[in-house]
Design a protein around this motif. Structure first.
Motif, PDB file in Angstrom:
ATOM      1  N   SER A 138       0.799  -1.221   0.000  1.00  0.00           N
ATOM      2  CA  SER A 138       0.000   0.000   0.000  1.00  0.00           C
ATOM      3  C   SER A 138       0.833   1.273   0.000  1.00  0.00           C
ATOM      4  O   SER A 138       0.534   2.211  -0.748  1.00  0.00           O
ATOM      5  CB  SER A 138      -0.985   0.007   1.169  1.00  0.00           C
ATOM      6  N   TYR A 139       1.875   1.338   0.804  1.00  0.00           N
ATOM      7  CA  TYR A 139       2.630   2.592   0.903  1.00  0.00           C
ATOM      8  C   TYR A 139       3.300   3.005  -0.417  1.00  0.00           C
ATOM      9  O   TYR A 139       3.098   4.134  -0.872  1.00  0.00           O
ATOM     10  CB  TYR A 139       3.662   2.534   2.024  1.00  0.00           C
ATOM     11  N   PRO A 140       4.056   2.139  -1.062  1.00  0.00           N
ATOM     12  CA  PRO A 140       4.728   2.596  -2.279  1.00  0.00           C
ATOM     13  C   PRO A 140       3.785   2.783  -3.476  1.00  0.00           C
ATOM     14  O   PRO A 140       4.142   3.463  -4.438  1.00  0.00           O
ATOM     15  CB  PRO A 140       5.756   1.503  -2.576  1.00  0.00           C
ATOM     16  N   ASN A 141       2.590   2.207  -3.410  1.00  0.00           N
ATOM     17  CA  ASN A 141       1.659   2.289  -4.535  1.00  0.00           C
ATOM     18  C   ASN A 141       0.536   3.293  -4.323  1.00  0.00           C
ATOM     19  O   ASN A 141      -0.396   3.349  -5.112  1.00  0.00           O
ATOM     20  CB  ASN A 141       1.081   0.903  -4.823  1.00  0.00           C
ATOM     21  N   SER A 142       0.636   4.092  -3.267  1.00  0.00           N
ATOM     22  CA  SER A 142      -0.391   5.088  -2.972  1.00  0.00           C
ATOM     23  C   SER A 142       0.189   6.488  -3.044  1.00  0.00           C
ATOM     24  O   SER A 142       1.262   6.752  -2.512  1.00  0.00           O
ATOM     25  CB  SER A 142      -0.973   4.857  -1.567  1.00  0.00           C
ATOM     26  N   GLY A 143      -0.543   7.355  -3.711  1.00  0.00           N
ATOM     27  CA  GLY A 143      -0.168   8.758  -3.746  1.00  0.00           C
ATOM     28  C   GLY A 143      -0.650   9.486  -2.505  1.00  0.00           C
ATOM     29  O   GLY A 143      -0.060  10.469  -2.080  1.00  0.00           O
ATOM     30  N   GLN A 144      -1.734   8.971  -1.932  1.00  0.00           N
ATOM     31  CA  GLN A 144      -2.289   9.578  -0.722  1.00  0.00           C
ATOM     32  C   GLN A 144      -3.020   8.509   0.077  1.00  0.00           C
ATOM     33  O   GLN A 144      -3.740   7.676  -0.484  1.00  0.00           O
ATOM     34  CB  GLN A 144      -3.247  10.708  -1.091  1.00  0.00           C
TER      35      GLN A 144
END
Length: 98
Positions: free
Chosen positions: A82-88
């Protein structure tokens, strides 16, 4: 009871295999983390300008149960998707009134 709501706005290019692994990991948490009473999640269906791409809603008896969930071994590995693939990512935790 505490309700934990997290919204994700994904970056373009989130690999489908990684997204599927992340969702399967979310499914594995329900019934396997002490204090996690309910967990639902799913993608946005309206796709409006204000929409986020995905939501997680989890219910806990206490704030302490939420803290256990946050660092639980079933939850921690999901952050690598989730962290590296989320802009927000935004979250709110609030007490449900009886």
């Amino acid at each position: 009871m505490i309700r934990h709501v997290v919204l994700f706005k994904f970056k373009s290019g989130f690999p489908e295999a990684d997204k599927a692994a992340w969702q399967e990991g979310l499914d594995r948490m329900k019934g396997n983390i002490p204090g996690l009473l309910e967990l639902t999640h799913g993608p946005d269906v309206l796709h409006q300008d204000r929409s986020f791409d995905y939501a997680i809603v989890a219910d806990f008896s206490t704030v302490e149960d939420l803290e256990v969930y946050t660092t639980h071994p079933l939850h921690e590995p999901l952050k690598k998707y989730s962290y590296p693939n989320s802009g927000q990512i935004i979250a709110v935790d609030f007490a449900l009134q009886p």
